[in-house]
Write a protein that holds these residues in place. Structure first.
Motif, PDB file in Angstrom:
ATOM      1  N   ASP A 190       0.856  -1.174   0.000  1.00 47.56           N
ATOM      2  CA  ASP A 190       0.000   0.000   0.000  1.00 47.56           C
ATOM      3  C   ASP A 190       0.899   1.232   0.000  1.00 47.56           C
ATOM      4  O   ASP A 190       1.591   1.480   0.980  1.00 47.56           O
ATOM      5  N   PRO A 191       0.905   1.988  -1.124  1.00 44.80           N
ATOM      6  CA  PRO A 191       1.820   3.129  -1.201  1.00 44.80           C
ATOM      7  C   PRO A 191       1.619   4.119  -0.061  1.00 44.80           C
ATOM      8  O   PRO A 191       2.560   4.802   0.351  1.00 44.80           O
ATOM      9  N   ALA A 192       0.399   4.204   0.451  1.00 43.98           N
ATOM     10  CA  ALA A 192       0.149   5.170   1.518  1.00 43.98           C
ATOM     11  C   ALA A 192       0.834   4.752   2.809  1.00 43.98           C
ATOM     12  O   ALA A 192       1.107   5.582   3.671  1.00 43.98           O
ATOM     13  N   ALA A 199       3.707   2.682   2.749  1.00 44.07           N
ATOM     14  CA  ALA A 199       5.085   2.269   2.518  1.00 44.07           C
ATOM     15  C   ALA A 199       6.077   3.133   3.279  1.00 44.07           C
ATOM     16  O   ALA A 199       6.973   2.624   3.943  1.00 44.07           O
ATOM     17  N   LEU A 200       5.921   4.449   3.183  1.00 47.35           N
ATOM     18  CA  LEU A 200       6.941   5.330   3.753  1.00 47.35           C
ATOM     19  C   LEU A 200       6.363   6.223   4.829  1.00 47.35           C
ATOM     20  O   LEU A 200       6.963   7.237   5.177  1.00 47.35           O
ATOM     21  N   SER A 201       5.221   5.893   5.373  1.00 45.42           N
ATOM     22  CA  SER A 201       4.648   6.779   6.377  1.00 45.42           C
ATOM     23  C   SER A 201       5.390   6.617   7.698  1.00 45.42           C
ATOM     24  O   SER A 201       6.149   5.672   7.899  1.00 45.42           O
ATOM     25  N   ALA A 202       5.171   7.572   8.588  1.00 47.89           N
ATOM     26  CA  ALA A 202       5.948   7.607   9.827  1.00 47.89           C
ATOM     27  C   ALA A 202       5.654   6.382  10.693  1.00 47.89           C
ATOM     28  O   ALA A 202       6.558   5.793  11.271  1.00 47.89           O
ATOM     29  N   ASN A 217       9.948   1.000  -3.617  1.00 54.49           N
ATOM     30  CA  ASN A 217       9.372   1.072  -2.266  1.00 54.49           C
ATOM     31  C   ASN A 217       8.672  -0.203  -1.846  1.00 54.49           C
ATOM     32  O   ASN A 217       7.844  -0.176  -0.947  1.00 54.49           O
ATOM     33  N   LYS A 268      15.241   8.618   1.153  1.00 57.74           N
ATOM     34  CA  LYS A 268      14.383   7.650   1.827  1.00 57.74           C
ATOM     35  C   LYS A 268      14.969   7.261   3.171  1.00 57.74           C
ATOM     36  O   LYS A 268      14.270   7.207   4.181  1.00 57.74           O
ATOM     37  N   LEU A 305      12.970   8.045   6.585  1.00 54.53           N
ATOM     38  CA  LEU A 305      12.556   6.938   7.447  1.00 54.53           C
ATOM     39  C   LEU A 305      13.281   6.992   8.778  1.00 54.53           C
ATOM     40  O   LEU A 305      12.774   6.533   9.797  1.00 54.53           O
ATOM     41  N   GLY A 344       2.692  10.243  -4.893  1.00 59.15           N
ATOM     42  CA  GLY A 344       2.532   8.813  -4.683  1.00 59.15           C
ATOM     43  C   GLY A 344       3.505   8.252  -3.669  1.00 59.15           C
ATOM     44  O   GLY A 344       3.303   7.160  -3.139  1.00 59.15           O
ATOM     45  N   THR A 345       4.603   8.972  -3.411  1.00 57.87           N
ATOM     46  CA  THR A 345       5.592   8.447  -2.484  1.00 57.87           C
ATOM     47  C   THR A 345       5.453   9.081  -1.103  1.00 57.87           C
ATOM     48  O   THR A 345       5.334   8.383  -0.099  1.00 57.87           O
ATOM     49  N   TRP A 346       5.439  10.405  -1.066  1.00 60.73           N
ATOM     50  CA  TRP A 346       5.532  11.075   0.233  1.00 60.73           C
ATOM     51  C   TRP A 346       4.221  11.689   0.703  1.00 60.73           C
ATOM     52  O   TRP A 346       3.956  11.708   1.897  1.00 60.73           O
ATOM     53  N   VAL A 379       1.037  10.677   0.002  1.00 63.86           N
ATOM     54  CA  VAL A 379       0.104   9.652   0.479  1.00 63.86           C
ATOM     55  C   VAL A 379       0.573   9.068   1.808  1.00 63.86           C
ATOM     56  O   VAL A 379      -0.228   8.589   2.600  1.00 63.86           O
ATOM     57  N   ALA A 380       1.869   9.122   2.056  1.00 61.72           N
ATOM     58  CA  ALA A 380       2.390   8.617   3.328  1.00 61.72           C
ATOM     59  C   ALA A 380       2.285   9.674   4.428  1.00 61.72           C
ATOM     60  O   ALA A 380       2.788   9.460   5.523  1.00 61.72           O
ATOM     61  N   ARG A 419       3.695  12.659   4.746  1.00 60.03           N
ATOM     62  CA  ARG A 419       4.970  13.176   5.192  1.00 60.03           C
ATOM     63  C   ARG A 419       5.191  14.634   4.790  1.00 60.03           C
ATOM     64  O   ARG A 419       6.203  15.206   5.111  1.00 60.03           O
ATOM     65  N   ARG A 427      -1.922   0.546  -7.068  1.00 61.95           N
ATOM     66  CA  ARG A 427      -3.162   1.330  -7.013  1.00 61.95           C
ATOM     67  C   ARG A 427      -3.025   2.635  -7.784  1.00 61.95           C
ATOM     68  O   ARG A 427      -3.284   3.730  -7.257  1.00 61.95           O
TER      69      ARG A 427
END
Lengths: 374, 411
Positions: free
Chosen positions: A45-47, A49-52, A340, B71, B75, B93-95, B97-98, B100, B408
Motif C-alpha cells: 500500500d503506497p500510503a 510504505a513510507l509513512s511515519a 518502495n 528515503k 525513514l 505517490g511516495t511522500w 500519500v504517506a 509526510r 493502485r
C-alpha cells in the motif's frame, strides 16, 4: 558456576561480551528483522510504505510465492538463473586461470616476483574501479571491438554488455524436475564415495534417497508446474563481459592461494615420484592436484559467496537498470529503494542470505569438525 | 486589539527567527546543473544573510542516488529542510500519500501563485485538492531533435505522425542509414515509449491511462506497444550501452536522423557542443504530439517535522518567485514554470518552448515522475524488459496493468 573456573576465563568472557552483544543485535537481530519484514505486506500500500508509523500486516510467505511464481516477477527468476551461470563461470574461470598462472610461476621463470605482483595487482582494486575500466573497454562501438581494425580487419560486432541473446534456455516450469535430477546425481556421488570408504550405512541412505528423489522427479515432479505458462530463462550473452572482468579481478587471488599450496608441497615428494618413474603429467595428476584439493575448496567458497553477493561490479559496468546483466542483489536494491516494495526487497535479501548460507555453512561445519578432531 | 498585537508579535517573531538559523537544501543538482542551484542560493543569501545555507547535493543523474539517500533520511526521522523532487506523482505517490508533506496551498494563495502557474500544472501538483510542492522549472519531454542540414541532404521532412515516421524511417534506411533513430540506455527507451504513447493515444487517452480510466490492457493501449516495436526497429541495436548524450551525438554526427529526448538535450547542444538553436540543430514535437506539452518539473516541498520551517517557507517563496525562476532557469536550460517570466533572458529554443508552454495542452511525463508514483515507474522497467525480450505487446500490457493494480495507480 564452574564456567569461570579462574579469573582469566571471566576476564576473557567480559572482554568479548561487548562484541557478542553488538553482533547479536546488528547481525542476527537485523537478520531476524529482515526475515520478519519479508513476511509482511510493507510497501504494497503506497500510503503505508513510507509513512511515519506504517501499518504493516503479516501475510506469511506470500512475497516468496510471488517471487517464484508471480507474473510480474519474471525478472527475479531470470536473475536467479543469471546468478547460477555467473557463479559457475566465475569460479571455473578463476580456478582455471589461477591454477595455470600458479603452475607457470611455480616453475620459477625469470622475473617471477614481477609477474606475481602484476597478477595479484587487480585484486587491490575495488570492483567499482574494475567495472569502470572494463566498461570503457567493452563499449559496443569502441574498445575491444575496435581491436581488429588495428590489423586491418573489420571491427567486432559483439554487443558486450547489451546483448539480449540467450543460450541454454530452460523453462522455469522444468525447474523442480531439473533440481531433483541434480540433487539425486549429487546423492549418487555421495553414495559411491561412502561405499568406497566402507561406510555402508551412509551409502545405503544416500542411494536410497537418490532413488526416491528420481522416482518423484520422473512422476510427480513433471506435473508440478509453478507457472501456468512456459517462461524461458537462460544464459545471457551480455554476462560474458562481466565474467571476463570478474575473472580478471579475482584470478590473481586464486593464483596466490595455489602458489602458496604448490610451494608447500615438499620437494621430496616430487623427487620420490620422479624416481618411481612418474611422468610430469602423472606427477601433477596423482600427487600435486590431490594435495591442492583443500585450497580449491576454500577458493570455491570465497569466490562463491563473492559471486552470489556481487553488486558493485555490475552496477559500475552496466548500470542497475540493464536487465540482461541483472542479479538478485541489484534487484533487491531497486525493489526496496526505488519501487518502495520494502517487504519484497527483504524477501529477495533473505533468499540471497540462504544462497550464501548454502555455500558457507557446510564449509564452516567441516572446518569446525576438523578443528574439534584436532 | 489583543489579537492584533498577538499576531503582530507572532509575525515579528517569525521574521526574527527567519533571519537566523540554518537551511538545508537537498538536491541532485551537481556538475552542469550546480551553477543554476548556486544562483538560487546566492539570491537567498542576499535576502536572508543571517541564514546558513547547507547545500546537501547527492550526485547521480535524475536523482537515482539522491532518492535512496532521501528515503533513508526520511525513514530515520531526519528529513532535510527542503528537498528536490520531480513534481507530480513522484512526490504525491511516495511522500504525500504517506502523510509526510505539508500542504502548501496557503502559501500559493498568499503569494498569488494560483493564476501565475498554468492550471494543467497545478492539477499535476495537487492531491485531493491541495498543493504540495513549488515547481521551479519546466522541461519538455516530447521533443524530436535533428540536424536541419542533414535532413535537407537526405531530402526528408520531420515526420508529423508516427505512421509518417515509419515511412521516413524506411526512406532513410533505403539511403543506407542503418538506424535512423538514435536511442540510448534503459530510461531513454522508456522516454521514447511515453512519446509514442502520447502520439498514438492522444492527450485525453494518455491522461486516462494514469487516472485509471483507460486500462493498460485495453486494445487502444496495446496498440501503443505495437507501434513502439516498429519504432524500435528503426533504432540502433546497441542502445543500452549509450548515454543520452551519446545518442544525441549520433544525430549530430549524421549516423542517425532523429532522437527523442527531453529539452535538456538543447542545453547539451548549445552549451557543451556550442551549436546555435535552429541552425546547428532543429526540433519539433515528437510525432503525433503537436499542440501537447509533455512536461516534467523539478520542485521543492516542505516535509513535516523539519527544524527550520520558517526558513524553508522563505526558500519556497523565492523558488516560486519570478526573480528566482528567471535566475535559475536560463542557467539550467529549462523554462520558468510561471507564465509571466521574461523571455529575453532565454535562448531561441527556450523561447519557443515558452510559447508552447503558455498555449499548449499540458500532460505529464511518466519517466520523469509527473504522472505515476515511483513504485510504478521503477517497475515499468520490468514491463519494458518483458516487451524487449519477447516483443509480445499483450504480455507487456498485461504486466503493466498488473503493476498498476498492485500500486493502485490512479486511485
Amino acid at each position: 558456576m564452574n564456567w569461570f573456573k579462574n579469573k582469566d576465563t571471566l576476564y576473557g568472557f567480559l572482554v568479548i561480551l561487548p562484541s557478542l552483544v553488538l553482533l547479536g543485535i546488528f547481525v542476527y537481530g537485523f537478520i531476524f528483522q529482515t526475515f520478519y519484514t519479508s513476511l509482511t505486506d510493507w510497501g504494497r500500500d503506497p500510503a503505508q510504505a513510507l509513512s511515519a508509523n506504517p501499518q504493516i500486516r503479516f501475510i506469511g510467505f506470500e512475497n516468496y510465492r510471488e517471487l517464484f511464481t508471480g507474473f510480474v516477477d519474471a525478472r527475479f527468476r531470470q536473475d536467479l538463473v543469471n546468478t547460477f551461470f555467473f557463479t559457475v563461470f566465475f569460479i571455473l574461470g578463476c580456478l582455471g586461470v589461477g591454477l595455470g598462472l600458479a603452475i607457470v610461476l611455480d616453475r620459477g621463470p625469470r622475473g617471477e616476483g614481477f609477474f606475481r605482483t602484476i597478477f595479484l595487482f587487480p585484486m587491490s582494486l575495488s570492483f567499482i574501479v574494475t567495472g569502470t575500466i572494463w566498461r570503457w573497454m567493452l563499449q559496443p562501438q569502441g574498445g575491444v571491438n575496435q581491436l581488429p581494425t588495428l590489423v586491418g580487419l573489420p571491427k567486432g560486432e559483439f554487443a558486450w554488455l547489451t546483448s539480449r541473446e540467450q543460450v541454454w534456455q530452460v523453462s522455469w516450469n522444468d525447474l523442480p524436475f531439473v533440481t531433483a535430477l541434480v540433487v539425486s546425481v549429487v546423492l549418487v556421488f555421495i553414495a559411491i564415495a561412502a561405499f568406497r570408504g566402507g561406510e555402508r550405512r551412509r551409502g545405503y541412505i544416500a542411494s536410497g534417497s537418490a532413488a526416491l528423489l528420481l522416482l518423484w522427479a520422473l512422476t510427480l515432479g513433471r506435473t508440478l508446474q509453478p507457472l501456468p505458462f512456459d517462461e524461458m530463462h537462460g544464459f545471457n550473452l551480455a554476462f560474458i563481459g562481466i565474467i571476463l572482468a570478474a575473472v580478471w579481478q579475482m584470478s590473481g587471488y586464486t593464483m596466490a592461494l595455489y602458489l602458496a599450496g604448490l610451494r608447500g608441497i615438499p620437494e621430496e615428494l616430487r623427487e620420490a615420484a620422479r624416481v618411481d618413474g612418474a611422468s610430469e603429467w602423472q606427477l601433477y595428476q596423482r600427487i600435486i592436484f590431490p594435495l591442492l584439493a583443500p585450497i580449491t575448496l576454500s577458493a570455491m567458497i570465497i569466490l562463491g559467496h563473492i559471486s552470489l553477493k556481487i553488486f558493485d561490479l555490475i552496477f559500475a559496468m552496466a548500470g542497475a537498470d540493464n536487465a540482461p546483466t541483472d542479479v538478485p542483489a541489484l534487484l533487491m536494491y531497486l525493489t526496496t529503494f526505488r519501487a518502495n516494495q520494502i517487504a519484497k526487497g527483504a524477501a529477495i535479501g533473505m533468499i540471497l542470505l540462504l544462497l550464501v548460507a548454502a555455500v558457507i555453512v557446510p564449509y564452516l561445519y567441516s572446518q569446525l569438525k576438523s578443528e574439534v578432531r584436532r | 486589539m489583543q489579537k492584533l498585537w498577538l499576531s503582530l508579535m507572532l509575525m515579528l517573531g517569525s521574521l526574527a527567527m527567519a533571519q537566523t538559523g540554518k537551511l538545508e537544501i537537498f538536491s541532485w543538482w551537481a556538475g552542469d546543473e550546480g551553477p543554476a542551484l548556486q544562483a538560487l542560493i546566492d539570491l537567498y543569501k542576499k535576502r536572508y544573510p543571517g541564514v546558513e545555507v547547507i547545500n546537501a547535493t547527492v550526485t547521480g543523474g535524475s536523482g537515482v542516488n539522491a532518492r535512496a539517500v532521501l528515503k533513508t533520511r526520511m525513514l530515520g526521522g531526519d528529513p532535510p529542510d527542503s528537498f528536490q523532487v520531480h513534481a507530480g506523482q513522484e512526490l504525491i505517490g511516495t511522500w504525500v500519500v504517506a502523510d509526510r508533506m505539508e500542504d502548501l496551498t496557503p502559501l500559493f494563495n498568499q503569494e498569488g501563485w494560483m493564476n501565475r502557474f498554468p492550471k494543467g500544472l497545478l492539477d499535476l501538483l495537487s492531491y485531493k485538492g491541495k498543493i504540495y510542492s513549488v515547481p521551479v522549472n519546466i522541461h519538455r519531454s516530447n521533443v524530436m531533435w535533428y540536424v536541419p542540414a542533414k535532413l535537407r541532404e537526405w531530402g526528408v521532412q520531420p515526420p508529423k505522425t508516427w505512421a509518417e515516421f515509419l515511412t521516413v524511417c524506411q526512406t532513410l534506411k533505403g539511403k543506407g542509414l542503418e538506424a535512423p533513430l538514435a536511442l540510448g540506455e534503459n530510461w531513454t527507451q522508456q522516454h521514447l515509449w511515453e512519446s509514442v504513447a502520447l502520439g498514438v493515444l492522444g492527450a485525453a487517452d494518455y491522461t486516462n491511462l494514469w487516472n485509471g480510466k483507460l486500462r493498460f490492457n485495453d486494445p487502444k493501449a496495446v496498440a501503443v506497444w505495437n507501434t513502439f516495436g516498429r519504432v524500435l526497429d528503426c533504432a540502433n541495436k546497441d542502445a543500452s550501452g549509450l548515454s543520452w548524450q551519446q545518442a544525441v551525438d549520433r544525430v549530430l554526427e549524421g549516423q542517425a536522423a532523429f532522437n527523442i529526448m527531453g529539452d535538456w538535450a538543447a542545453g547539451y547542444m548549445t552549451t557543451t557542443k556550442g551549436l546555435k538553436p535552429g541552425e546547428g540543430f532543429g526540433w519539433a514535437p515528437a510525432p503525433g504530439t503537436a499542440g501537447v506539452f509533455m512536461m516534467l518539473s523539478d520542485s521543492f516541498g516542505l516535509p513535516k517535522g523539519v527544524k527550520n520551517r520558517a526558513n524553508v517557507l522563505n526558500w519556497l517563496r523565492l523558488v516560486g518567485s519570478k526573480e528566482g525562476q528567471d535566475a535559475f532557469n536560463p542557467l539550467k536550460g529549462s523554462i520558468a514554470a510561471r507564465t509571466d517570466s521574461d523571455p529575453s533572458k532565454y535562448n531561441a529554443y527556450l523561447q519557443s518552448a515558452m510559447r508552447d508552454w503558455r498555449s499548449n495542452r499540458i500532460v505529464g511525463s511518466l519517466v520523469h515522475g509527473a504522472v505515476a508514483p515511483e513504485s510504478f515507474m521503477s517497475q515499468f522497467g520490468t514491463v519494458m524488459e518483458i516487451y524487449l525480450s519477447g516483443r509480445n505487446a499483450q504480455a507487456a500490457a498485461n504486466a503493466a496493468q498488473a503493476i498498476a493494480n498492485q500500486v493502485r495507480l490512479g486511485q
